[in-house]
Design an enzyme around this catalytic site. Sequence first.
Site: not given
Length: 601
Positions: A229, A497
């Site tokens: 991350e 996305e």
Amino acid sequence: MATSFRRDVSINLGLYSDTLGDVPKKRQSLLRSWRRLSSLQRLICGVLFICTVIIIFYALPSRTSAPAKSIQEDKERLLPVDSIPDPDQNSIVDDHEKNLQVLKEKAREDIAKDQQKQEEGNREQMLPPVDEHSLKYDYFGGQKQNDKQLQIIAAFRHAWQAYKKYAWGHDELHPISKTSSEWFGTGLTLVDSLDTLVIMGLKEEYEEAKEWVAERLTFNVDRYVNLFEISIRNLGSLLATYHLTGDEIMKEKAIDLGTRLLPAFNHNSKIPFSDVNLAHGVAKAPRWGPDSSTSEVTTIQLEFRDLSKVSGDKRFERAVHEVSMHVHDLPKTEGLVPIFISANSGDFRASGTITLGARGDSYYEYLLKQWVQSGKRLTVFKDDFEESVRGMKNKLLRRSEPNKLLFIGELLNGRNFSPKMDHLVCFMPGTLALAHHNGLSREYFELAEELVRTCWEMYNKMPTRLSPEIVYFNLAQGAAEDLIVKPLDAHNLLRPETLESLFYMYRFTGDKKYRDWGWQIFLAFEKHTKVPDAGYSSIHNVKDAGNPRFRDKMESFFLSETLKYLYLLFSDDPNLISLDKFVFNSEGHPLPIDKVAEAEL
């Protein structure tokens, strides 16, 4: 006899006496000599003088001067027009003045040509490159933004101002409670948004954020952070911002962070630990178990490879390349991988779930993008990507009922098919389109076209026009609806996305429908996730348009990806982050493609 012959054929210019032989020659003044010359002799002298001037102007500089090294040197070598002397009326015939005027005109023409060349050179070098990868692009002054882009910028500013007011310098904003929270303690939302500020041309906001980075950002934080991350968010953004702006502070912070992450690789396994303490340089497995997520350990490669290129330190690239090659050598199911891998043994978890959703998604994305980033030099990753797409078609692709939507399911325990598809899977249409753009077969693009429509329908079929986190596709004959959404899966986290894939599809086709779909999604975000005085929030239930209920969290990727991809989708300039010069990391940060390596193929 010889003397008589000499008198007959010679031309006496009056420089000697008429008496020849041994009689001494008496010197006379030039003026008296000139007066004694006949008209013919004076004419001959004038012609010789003109010839001498021409030789000085043309022959002599070319034989005695070195070749010009630049346009400026050429200008300095030319005789300025104003410095050309006027003719001597007492010594030169009228024709001489005409020749001098011709020379003046030629000098003027040469200077004008040189000025034109200089101006053309300036146009070609409008913005000096930051480094060997950067675009000659004026982000803060050269963009022409259309109405939809301006509305997207307004949405970004609304979110940014709320973050600045309630969470400045902290990791995440909670827009309902108007509070902040820490995940890594590294100014996550601010750092993650840096390159979006640049791309949108928000100079004032960028300068303010850069000042915070220079004066306040530190990675000497005594807490464990997730290697994946922090790499895709903080490291990726710092590198991208450095490439777009050339600001050295971004490079310095990126090198510092990358160095602090290296201890995750310092153990016997080729697989890094998932968690690393930035202050103390120690790493460990996650609290929930001994395994790392496959996507996490295989989605740090773009960032670490670029960091090596920026810093000149090959340790970063070597560390992640060992991970990639180790995973390459492991056994797979037609190129498909389980979603868990042990950092101790280096092996996949036996009978692990196979999915292109959570914990598996970006493994496949980075197979293609490592090849693209390397200038198509690392063909092993392209081969692995092609094998995984064949496995996906054989094992995971199905069509729903009643509308035959093509979707990508999962293999539970590596064997049993489930018609479950995460919203995260919607990165895949864009990745397939990128594969075709880089030379893979037309079949990849046709697959992308069908899958992106399915992702669009995950939005379009919901009452809020926003996609749930997870859907199940109906396979029963005679079913009334293609999509099944369970109550615990109905939330929306402001994910990017689908918009990412719409951006790729529009860039490669120019088909207006992809913009229309993207705009409908943007309006749905505006209607259902906008908090009037505090940014945007994720929501609990996309099936309830009347009361979707805020979750009180604005993810950093809403600024770094969702709004960025929307802005790029509506850009009319294909050079704004050209897909032939940049490859996006998994958090939407553009990193340069190695064009030198590509040129050598």
